[in-house]
Design a protein around this motif. Structure first.
Motif, short mmCIF file in Angstrom:
data_model
loop_
_atom_site.label_atom_id
_atom_site.label_comp_id
_atom_site.label_asym_id
_atom_site.label_seq_id
_atom_site.Cartn_x
_atom_site.Cartn_y
_atom_site.Cartn_z
N ALA A 1 0.84 -1.20 0.00
CA ALA A 1 0.00 0.00 0.00
C ALA A 1 0.87 1.25 0.00
CB ALA A 1 -0.93 -0.01 1.21
N VAL A 2 1.99 1.20 0.71
CA VAL A 2 2.92 2.34 0.73
C VAL A 2 3.52 2.55 -0.66
CG1 VAL A 2 5.09 3.21 1.66
CG2 VAL A 2 3.45 2.09 3.18
N VAL A 3 3.88 1.46 -1.31
CA VAL A 3 4.43 1.56 -2.67
C VAL A 3 3.39 2.15 -3.62
CG1 VAL A 3 5.19 0.20 -4.66
CG2 VAL A 3 6.10 -0.31 -2.38
N ALA A 4 2.15 1.69 -3.52
CA ALA A 4 1.09 2.22 -4.38
C ALA A 4 0.86 3.70 -4.12
CB ALA A 4 -0.20 1.44 -4.15
N GLU A 5 0.84 4.09 -2.86
CA GLU A 5 0.64 5.51 -2.51
C GLU A 5 1.74 6.36 -3.10
OE1 GLU A 5 -0.36 9.07 -1.27
OE2 GLU A 5 -1.65 7.35 -0.89
N ARG A 6 2.96 5.86 -3.05
CA ARG A 6 4.10 6.64 -3.53
C ARG A 6 4.17 6.67 -5.06
NH1 ARG A 6 10.47 5.04 -2.39
NH2 ARG A 6 11.38 6.40 -4.00
N CYS A 7 4.05 5.51 -5.69
CA CYS A 7 4.25 5.44 -7.14
C CYS A 7 3.06 6.00 -7.92
CB CYS A 7 4.50 4.00 -7.55
SG CYS A 7 6.05 3.31 -6.91
N TRP A 8 1.85 5.78 -7.40
CA TRP A 8 0.66 6.26 -8.09
C TRP A 8 0.16 7.58 -7.51
CZ3 TRP A 8 2.11 1.30 -8.47
CH2 TRP A 8 1.89 0.65 -9.68
N ASP A 9 0.85 8.10 -6.50
CA ASP A 9 0.52 9.39 -5.88
C ASP A 9 -0.97 9.47 -5.57
OD1 ASP A 9 0.79 11.88 -4.84
OD2 ASP A 9 1.35 12.89 -6.70
N LEU A 10 -1.45 8.53 -4.75
CA LEU A 10 -2.88 8.40 -4.50
C LEU A 10 -3.48 9.60 -3.78
CD1 LEU A 10 -3.15 4.60 -3.58
CD2 LEU A 10 -3.48 5.74 -5.79
N ALA A 11 -2.71 10.28 -2.95
CA ALA A 11 -3.24 11.45 -2.24
C ALA A 11 -3.58 12.56 -3.23
CB ALA A 11 -2.24 11.94 -1.20
N ALA A 12 -2.65 12.86 -4.13
CA ALA A 12 -2.91 13.88 -5.14
C ALA A 12 -4.01 13.43 -6.08
CB ALA A 12 -1.62 14.18 -5.92
N SER A 13 -4.04 12.13 -6.39
CA SER A 13 -5.09 11.60 -7.26
C SER A 13 -6.47 11.80 -6.64
CB SER A 13 -4.84 10.11 -7.52
OG SER A 13 -5.89 9.55 -8.26
N ALA A 14 -6.58 11.64 -5.32
CA ALA A 14 -7.86 11.82 -4.64
C ALA A 14 -8.35 13.26 -4.78
CB ALA A 14 -7.74 11.43 -3.18
N VAL A 15 -7.43 14.23 -4.62
CA VAL A 15 -7.81 15.63 -4.75
C VAL A 15 -8.28 15.94 -6.17
CG1 VAL A 15 -6.94 18.00 -4.65
CG2 VAL A 15 -6.25 16.35 -2.89
N ARG A 16 -7.52 15.46 -7.15
CA ARG A 16 -7.89 15.70 -8.56
C ARG A 16 -9.22 15.02 -8.89
NH1 ARG A 16 -2.39 14.49 -9.40
NH2 ARG A 16 -2.93 12.47 -10.31
N MET A 17 -9.42 13.83 -8.36
CA MET A 17 -10.64 13.09 -8.66
C MET A 17 -11.87 13.81 -8.13
SD MET A 17 -11.22 8.99 -8.15
CE MET A 17 -9.76 8.63 -9.13
N ASP A 18 -11.79 14.33 -6.91
CA ASP A 18 -12.91 15.08 -6.34
C ASP A 18 -13.18 16.34 -7.16
OD1 ASP A 18 -13.37 13.25 -4.33
OD2 ASP A 18 -12.12 14.29 -2.85
N ALA A 19 -12.12 17.05 -7.56
CA ALA A 19 -12.29 18.27 -8.34
C ALA A 19 -12.89 17.97 -9.71
CB ALA A 19 -10.94 18.98 -8.50
N LEU A 20 -12.42 16.91 -10.35
CA LEU A 20 -12.94 16.55 -11.67
C LEU A 20 -14.40 16.13 -11.59
CD1 LEU A 20 -10.00 14.60 -13.34
CD2 LEU A 20 -11.09 16.68 -14.18
N ALA A 21 -14.75 15.40 -10.55
CA ALA A 21 -16.15 14.98 -10.38
C ALA A 21 -17.05 16.20 -10.25
CB ALA A 21 -16.28 14.07 -9.17
N SER A 22 -16.60 17.20 -9.50
CA SER A 22 -17.38 18.43 -9.35
C SER A 22 -17.52 19.16 -10.68
CB SER A 22 -16.73 19.34 -8.31
OG SER A 22 -16.71 18.72 -7.03
N ASP A 23 -16.41 19.25 -11.44
CA ASP A 23 -16.45 19.91 -12.75
C ASP A 23 -17.41 19.21 -13.70
OD1 ASP A 23 -14.61 21.74 -11.85
OD2 ASP A 23 -12.89 20.77 -12.83
N LEU A 24 -17.36 17.89 -13.70
CA LEU A 24 -18.22 17.12 -14.59
C LEU A 24 -19.69 17.26 -14.20
CD1 LEU A 24 -16.10 13.87 -14.99
CD2 LEU A 24 -16.57 15.56 -16.76
N GLU A 25 -19.95 17.27 -12.92
CA GLU A 25 -21.33 17.43 -12.46
C GLU A 25 -21.89 18.79 -12.86
OE1 GLU A 25 -20.67 14.47 -8.61
OE2 GLU A 25 -20.62 16.65 -8.38
#
Length: 360
Positions: free
Chosen positions: A155-179
């Motif tokens: 899970a630590v490797v995934a968080e680091r390599c896929w940058d899941l924290a930043a991905s979560a922020v972008r995902m929430d923002a994109l969902a709002s834009d699309l809505e």
């Protein structure tokens, strides 16, 4: 190569609801999205070299299809499937390419990222699954291996390599834009361009998360993914029909409408092409008389069909439906063959279209 450049290709297939697109059609759609003619050709060439696009030729025209991880990701978006069982290990790619071969190194990284890998550290690429078959043969110096970790360490490797924290922020923002954008209407060409601008970053995020096992995403990550997917569906319902109308205009104007493979028709088209010596020999005269050989032409069960008449015979692609008349043929949409006296309606349907004589 930027991910946004890659995303334009599967988007064009999605907007056309096609699994196979002739080169002129795909290039025209890429031009509408801002690519230059040279850039579009170079993009398809690179994707083909990395196993992300496959092509077959029909005369002088190439028909392109998504392949490898690009096809897998596309299918995951348009028709989500249950994830593969994760074995608890990362597949690794180890490489040592010096600065003097920087171009080769960049090509390896781009191909690997396109197939779902991320960089763990310089010289080490990782993926939860082995997705290397589509590009690794082009890089013979790369060594494949496995990295087994505990679930917590993975899970630590995934968080680091896929940058899941930043991905979560972008995902929430994109969902709002699309809505918010779901209520905006547009003309066909504008809808085609706008839908790509809205969907491309969202699809990239979804695919990045789809590459990870659920064990590494967690409940919050799955909830964000579901919200973004719902918003994408709403926007697609709103802008999709207009975007599809623009694609239809491009297809009809290209002169290669019969080569577009849409959905299930593609499987039948490929099966027909694979039949040994299957062909149509077309001739005609002013009486539009055609003599037919054996074969079930109407139900897609073409074995060997030979249509012959007059002094001149022309050989067409296997699986092409035709109606003969002196002066040539023209494409026509349809799901069944055109009947008529003296056997004028003969052939096998291809790609949801049939061929009719040119208008007089």
């Amino acid at each position: 190569m930027a991910q946004r450049d890659i995303s334009a290709v599967p988007y064009c297939f999605g907007a056309a609801e096609a699994v196979g697109l002739p080169g002129p059609v795909l290039s025209s759609l890429l031009l509408a999205l801002g690519h230059t003619p040279t850039g579009a050709k170079a993009l398809l060439h690179r994707l083909s070299g990395w196993g992300l696009v496959s092509s077959t030729r029909h005369g002088r025209v190439a028909v392109h299809r998504l392949a490898g991880q690009l096809a897998e990701g596309y299918q995951q978006v348009v028709s989500p499937q249950p994830q593969r069982v994760w074995g608890g290990t990362f597949h690794t790619l180890l490489y040592d390419i010096p600065e003097s071969r920087r171009r080769e190194r960049d090509q390896l990284r781009a191909a690997a990222v396109g197939h779902g890998y991320r960089q763990l550290r310089p010289g080490v690429l990782v993926s939860p699954y082995d997705r290397s078959a589509g590009f690794l043969p082009a890089f013979p110096g790369v060594v494949a291996g496995q990295l087994r970790l505990s679930t917590e360490a993975a899970a630590v490797v995934a968080e680091r390599c896929w940058d899941l924290a930043a991905s979560a922020v972008r995902m929430d923002a994109l969902a709002s834009d699309l809505e918010t954008a779901a209520g905006v209407a547009a003309e066909p060409r504008e809808a085609f361009v706008r839908l790509h601008a809205l969907m491309s970053p969202a699809v990239s995020l979804l695919l990045a998360d789809a590459q990870l096992p659920q064990e590494l995403l967690g409940g919050a990550g799955l909830a964000r993914t579901e919200r973004l997917a719902r918003a994408m569906g709403t926007v697609s319902d709103r802008l999709g029909p207009q975007a599809a109308a623009y694609v239809d205009e491009v297809v009809e104007a290209s002169g290669h409408a019969a080569l577009v493979e849409r959905g299930g028709d593609a499987l039948e088209a490929r099966r027909l092409e694979a039949l040994d010596e299957a062909a149509l020999l077309i001739g005609g005269d002013e009486d539009r008389h055609v003599a037919a050989g054996a074969g079930d032409l109407g139900g897609g069960g073409l074995h060997r069909a030979h249509l012959a008449h007059g002094p001149g015979l022309r050989r067409l692609r296997p699986g092409t439906a035709v109606v003969a008349q002196a002066g040539g043929f023209r494409p026509h949409r349809g799901r069944s063959l055109v009947g008529g006296p003296a056997g004028t309606g003969l052939g096998a349907r291809r790609g949801g279209r049939r061929w009719l004589p040119p208008r007089r």
